[in-house]
Design a protein around this motif. Sequence first.
Motif, PDB file in Angstrom:
ATOM      1  N   LEU A 137      46.438  34.243  67.585  1.00 29.76           N
ATOM      2  CA  LEU A 137      47.002  35.482  68.418  1.00 29.76           C
ATOM      3  C   LEU A 137      48.418  35.887  68.075  1.00 29.76           C
ATOM      4  CD1 LEU A 137      45.441  34.294  71.809  1.00 29.76           C
ATOM      5  CD2 LEU A 137      44.470  35.772  70.259  1.00 29.76           C
ATOM      6  N   VAL A 138      49.160  34.930  67.706  1.00 36.22           N
ATOM      7  CA  VAL A 138      50.740  35.324  67.481  1.00 36.22           C
ATOM      8  C   VAL A 138      50.723  36.383  66.121  1.00 36.22           C
ATOM      9  CG1 VAL A 138      52.614  34.255  66.842  1.00 36.22           C
ATOM     10  CG2 VAL A 138      51.687  33.390  68.439  1.00 36.22           C
ATOM     11  N   MET A 139      49.638  36.001  65.164  1.00 38.34           N
ATOM     12  CA  MET A 139      49.555  36.729  64.111  1.00 38.34           C
ATOM     13  C   MET A 139      49.188  38.272  64.560  1.00 38.34           C
ATOM     14  SD  MET A 139      47.849  33.684  61.690  1.00 38.34           S
ATOM     15  CE  MET A 139      47.433  34.648  60.474  1.00 38.34           C
ATOM     16  N   LYS A 140      48.195  38.241  65.140  1.00 38.93           N
ATOM     17  CA  LYS A 140      47.703  39.443  65.340  1.00 38.93           C
ATOM     18  C   LYS A 140      48.650  40.503  66.080  1.00 38.93           C
ATOM     19  CE  LYS A 140      42.678  38.181  65.511  1.00 38.93           C
ATOM     20  NZ  LYS A 140      41.622  38.082  66.720  1.00 38.93           N
ATOM     21  N   TRP A 141      49.524  39.544  67.239  1.00 44.27           N
ATOM     22  CA  TRP A 141      50.417  40.296  67.819  1.00 44.27           C
ATOM     23  C   TRP A 141      51.397  41.005  67.075  1.00 44.27           C
ATOM     24  CZ3 TRP A 141      55.243  37.887  68.126  1.00 44.27           C
ATOM     25  CH2 TRP A 141      56.167  38.424  68.626  1.00 44.27           C
ATOM     26  N   PHE A 142      51.872  39.893  66.098  1.00 43.14           N
ATOM     27  CA  PHE A 142      53.072  40.304  65.108  1.00 43.14           C
ATOM     28  C   PHE A 142      52.666  41.507  64.147  1.00 43.14           C
ATOM     29  CE2 PHE A 142      56.070  39.232  61.629  1.00 43.14           C
ATOM     30  CZ  PHE A 142      57.224  39.212  62.486  1.00 43.14           C
ATOM     31  N   GLN A 143      51.592  41.395  63.882  1.00 42.94           N
ATOM     32  CA  GLN A 143      51.019  42.724  62.884  1.00 42.94           C
ATOM     33  C   GLN A 143      51.213  43.891  63.782  1.00 42.94           C
ATOM     34  OE1 GLN A 143      47.489  41.259  61.364  1.00 42.94           O
ATOM     35  NE2 GLN A 143      48.456  40.925  59.472  1.00 42.94           N
ATOM     36  N   THR A 144      50.468  43.809  64.916  1.00 42.77           N
ATOM     37  CA  THR A 144      50.496  45.169  65.780  1.00 42.77           C
ATOM     38  C   THR A 144      51.899  45.557  66.025  1.00 42.77           C
ATOM     39  OG1 THR A 144      48.317  44.269  66.837  1.00 42.77           O
ATOM     40  CG2 THR A 144      49.678  46.042  67.990  1.00 42.77           C
ATOM     41  N   ALA A 145      52.671  44.447  66.324  1.00 38.89           N
ATOM     42  CA  ALA A 145      54.138  45.077  66.753  1.00 38.89           C
ATOM     43  C   ALA A 145      55.001  45.570  65.779  1.00 38.89           C
ATOM     44  CB  ALA A 145      54.930  43.817  67.427  1.00 38.89           C
ATOM     45  N   LEU A 146      54.677  45.265  64.439  1.00 37.12           N
ATOM     46  CA  LEU A 146      55.441  45.675  63.418  1.00 37.12           C
ATOM     47  C   LEU A 146      54.802  47.157  63.132  1.00 37.12           C
ATOM     48  CD1 LEU A 146      55.547  42.623  60.861  1.00 37.12           C
ATOM     49  CD2 LEU A 146      57.713  43.680  62.047  1.00 37.12           C
ATOM     50  N   THR A 147      53.544  47.125  63.282  1.00 38.46           N
ATOM     51  CA  THR A 147      52.839  48.792  62.972  1.00 38.46           C
ATOM     52  C   THR A 147      53.625  49.519  63.674  1.00 38.46           C
ATOM     53  OG1 THR A 147      50.935  47.542  62.240  1.00 38.46           O
ATOM     54  CG2 THR A 147      50.896  49.916  62.767  1.00 38.46           C
ATOM     55  N   ARG A 148      53.519  49.237  65.298  1.00 41.41           N
ATOM     56  CA  ARG A 148      54.371  50.277  65.964  1.00 41.41           C
ATOM     57  C   ARG A 148      55.688  50.465  65.778  1.00 41.41           C
ATOM     58  NH1 ARG A 148      53.787  47.694  71.636  1.00 41.41           N
ATOM     59  NH2 ARG A 148      54.772  49.502  72.145  1.00 41.41           N
ATOM     60  N   ALA A 149      56.418  49.504  65.369  1.00 48.51           N
ATOM     61  CA  ALA A 149      57.733  49.645  65.070  1.00 48.51           C
ATOM     62  C   ALA A 149      58.138  50.572  63.871  1.00 48.51           C
ATOM     63  CB  ALA A 149      58.719  48.415  64.722  1.00 48.51           C
ATOM     64  N   TRP A 150      57.205  50.430  62.888  1.00 47.30           N
ATOM     65  CA  TRP A 150      57.296  51.103  61.743  1.00 47.30           C
ATOM     66  C   TRP A 150      57.242  52.728  62.056  1.00 47.30           C
ATOM     67  CZ3 TRP A 150      59.345  52.478  57.356  1.00 47.30           C
ATOM     68  CH2 TRP A 150      58.586  53.344  56.462  1.00 47.30           C
ATOM     69  N   HIS A 151      56.141  52.984  62.722  1.00 41.49           N
ATOM     70  CA  HIS A 151      55.683  54.399  62.918  1.00 41.49           C
ATOM     71  C   HIS A 151      56.797  54.993  63.930  1.00 41.49           C
ATOM     72  CE1 HIS A 151      51.192  53.474  62.793  1.00 41.49           C
ATOM     73  NE2 HIS A 151      51.696  53.667  61.567  1.00 41.49           N
ATOM     74  N   ARG A 152      57.629  54.234  64.317  1.00 40.67           N
ATOM     75  CA  ARG A 152      58.716  54.746  65.232  1.00 40.67           C
ATOM     76  C   ARG A 152      60.105  55.065  64.248  1.00 40.67           C
ATOM     77  NH1 ARG A 152      60.657  53.161  71.253  1.00 40.67           N
ATOM     78  NH2 ARG A 152      62.364  54.393  71.472  1.00 40.67           N
ATOM     79  N   ILE A 153      60.145  54.542  63.220  1.00 43.51           N
ATOM     80  CA  ILE A 153      61.236  54.917  62.307  1.00 43.51           C
ATOM     81  C   ILE A 153      61.040  55.186  61.076  1.00 43.51           C
ATOM     82  CG2 ILE A 153      62.716  52.866  63.341  1.00 43.51           C
ATOM     83  CD1 ILE A 153      61.886  51.153  60.914  1.00 43.51           C
ATOM     84  N   ALA A 154      59.784  55.521  60.570  1.00 42.30           N
ATOM     85  CA  ALA A 154      59.210  55.947  59.213  1.00 42.30           C
ATOM     86  C   ALA A 154      59.911  57.217  58.912  1.00 42.30           C
ATOM     87  CB  ALA A 154      57.558  56.096  59.356  1.00 42.30           C
ATOM     88  N   HIS A 155      60.209  58.238  59.857  1.00 44.73           N
ATOM     89  CA  HIS A 155      60.885  59.515  59.692  1.00 44.73           C
ATOM     90  C   HIS A 155      62.041  59.365  58.959  1.00 44.73           C
ATOM     91  CE1 HIS A 155      62.317  58.488  63.654  1.00 44.73           C
ATOM     92  NE2 HIS A 155      63.488  59.407  63.130  1.00 44.73           N
ATOM     93  N   LYS A 156      62.920  58.060  59.014  1.00 46.37           N
ATOM     94  CA  LYS A 156      64.155  57.953  58.448  1.00 46.37           C
ATOM     95  C   LYS A 156      64.170  57.538  57.059  1.00 46.37           C
ATOM     96  CE  LYS A 156      66.491  55.238  61.007  1.00 46.37           C
ATOM     97  NZ  LYS A 156      67.016  54.092  62.009  1.00 46.37           N
ATOM     98  N   TYR A 157      62.866  57.231  56.277  1.00 49.00           N
ATOM     99  CA  TYR A 157      62.875  56.746  55.117  1.00 49.00           C
ATOM    100  C   TYR A 157      62.078  57.422  54.253  1.00 49.00           C
ATOM    101  CZ  TYR A 157      65.014  52.562  57.274  1.00 49.00           C
ATOM    102  OH  TYR A 157      65.688  51.708  57.965  1.00 49.00           O
ATOM    103  N   ASP A 158      62.643  57.409  52.877  1.00 49.50           N
ATOM    104  CA  ASP A 158      61.530  58.120  52.002  1.00 49.50           C
ATOM    105  C   ASP A 158      60.909  57.033  51.222  1.00 49.50           C
ATOM    106  OD1 ASP A 158      60.740  60.362  50.375  1.00 49.50           O
ATOM    107  OD2 ASP A 158      62.287  60.040  48.869  1.00 49.50           O
TER     108      ASP A 158
END
Length: 547
Positions: free
Chosen positions: A297-318
């Motif tokens: 469950l921790v693995m699934k939570w961690f992957q989901t949290a990382l995906t949401r975090a990347w979508h929030r900052i993706a516009h800053k990186y090329d």
Amino acid sequence: MALGLFRVCLVVVTAVINHPLLFPRENTTVPENEEEIIRKMQAHQERLQLERLRLEEEVAQLAAEEAPEQRGAEESQQQQHDTRTAWDLWSTLCMILFLMIEVWRQDHHQDEPSPECLAADEDELPGQEGAPLPGLTLPSKSTLGHFYERCIRGATADAARTREFVEGFVDDLLEALRSLCNRDADMEVEDFIGVDSMYENWQVDKPLLCQLLVPFTPPEPYHFHPELWCSRRSQPLDRQGYGRIQVARADEDALGCVCGKTKLGEDMLCLLHSKPRGEAAGELLCAPDSPYLDALLVMKWFQTALTRAWHRIAHKYDFDLAFGQLDTPGSLKIKFRSGKCMPFNLIPAVQCEDSDLYFVSHLAREPPLASGTDWLLSFAVYERRFLRMTSKALPEGACHLSCLQIASFLLSKQSRLTGPSALGSFHLKTALLHLLLARRPADWKAAQLDVRLHELLRFLEKSLLEKKLHHFFMGNRKVPASLGLPEAVRQAEPLNLFRPFVLQRSLYRKTLDSFYEMLKNAPALISEYSLHGSADPAGPPHKAGVL
């Protein structure tokens, strides 16, 4: 007289044949200490003396019965003198023989694998590769030095820039993750910790890979209560080095809330938890109907949290970010527009009380977990600290990390040639740590690179033949107390990292064959790469998922 001499010879031959160091049987074992060996040899000597006295009496009786009455006292005395002389000669030869056995044992017993291991696994060892290391000829010191400078030092020259880039990006990613979390209900992520080869300065394989532990804690008023398994009395041998993590409230004892001991209805509310227990356990990533943290469950939570975090900052990186391996949480890969990739691993971890031990959901070298509530114990922070502490006492330009880099380079090339085996870079590092603790600092001068490399490979061969390589920290009382290792770990029973070889015969044979093949190819491989340089490919592609 002839009968007596025959019996003496029989006693001597029997003692030699039955000696466990010369003619080991299938179920015999070498005594573990010198006192036991001395005691057995003294017992052999006493039995020989008693046999000598008994045979002397029999010879004297035979001589008295067979000798004519007319023989004078002078001939009888001469015969007794000859008998004593013969017995003294045989006694002297027996003592010399046992002395030679003892000297042989002192010279060879420490360097050779135990006879019980060789006898038990004789059918598993390669017939033509029985003892390759004494004949292993490494290239000259100049060739070895040129190989290191051109193929290893040059390949890791950009490690500092890689670490700096990855650390800056991970800081931004984790900060975005924290901003999306509800501090009253979600797990709280702490700052990452750099571990393994990239932070111990011996990374060789390409592409360079950063391993980062990401500790996390539960929301208030909950806390983690780790349960460390160090004693085989509480857990089987194959679970040593694992543990469980209980989730409890700060106002509860370790056994949990009273509502866990009372049969409440499914919709009944606990006044302390203020919500149904099933809902609370699910939010805290516990296994169903269990107070223990579930790694899956921790693995699934961690992957989901990382995906949401990347979508929030993706516009800053090329560049794009993708999962490197879908079955490994936090295995990420930065994909640049040029096609170049930069992988790194974020490993969710739970700190073990106030120590620098961490429970982690996975390790690359370990098989899949048997239970979701079992967590692996990582000593990565202590490994890095021990290497840093040891390096301060070693001569300038010490060759200890160079030995590890060369051995890791050879193992990596062999794995790409014949496929991966059960022998990994972690075992190489464990062997080096044992040698660092056993040898004087002066033995690790730069000029001793070839000698120490040969010793490292020989140590690994001996460990493979005996199927025994002890974990460096677990149960090792020789580890300096200044390292800060928990006393429960120091006093634990030793953990054998090669224990799976005892039961998995096919895996053992494959690993041993691969190791001997690596030794066979090492001289030519080093010579070739020292002339033409090295350009490691990125390795086989993995199934990836875009975030």
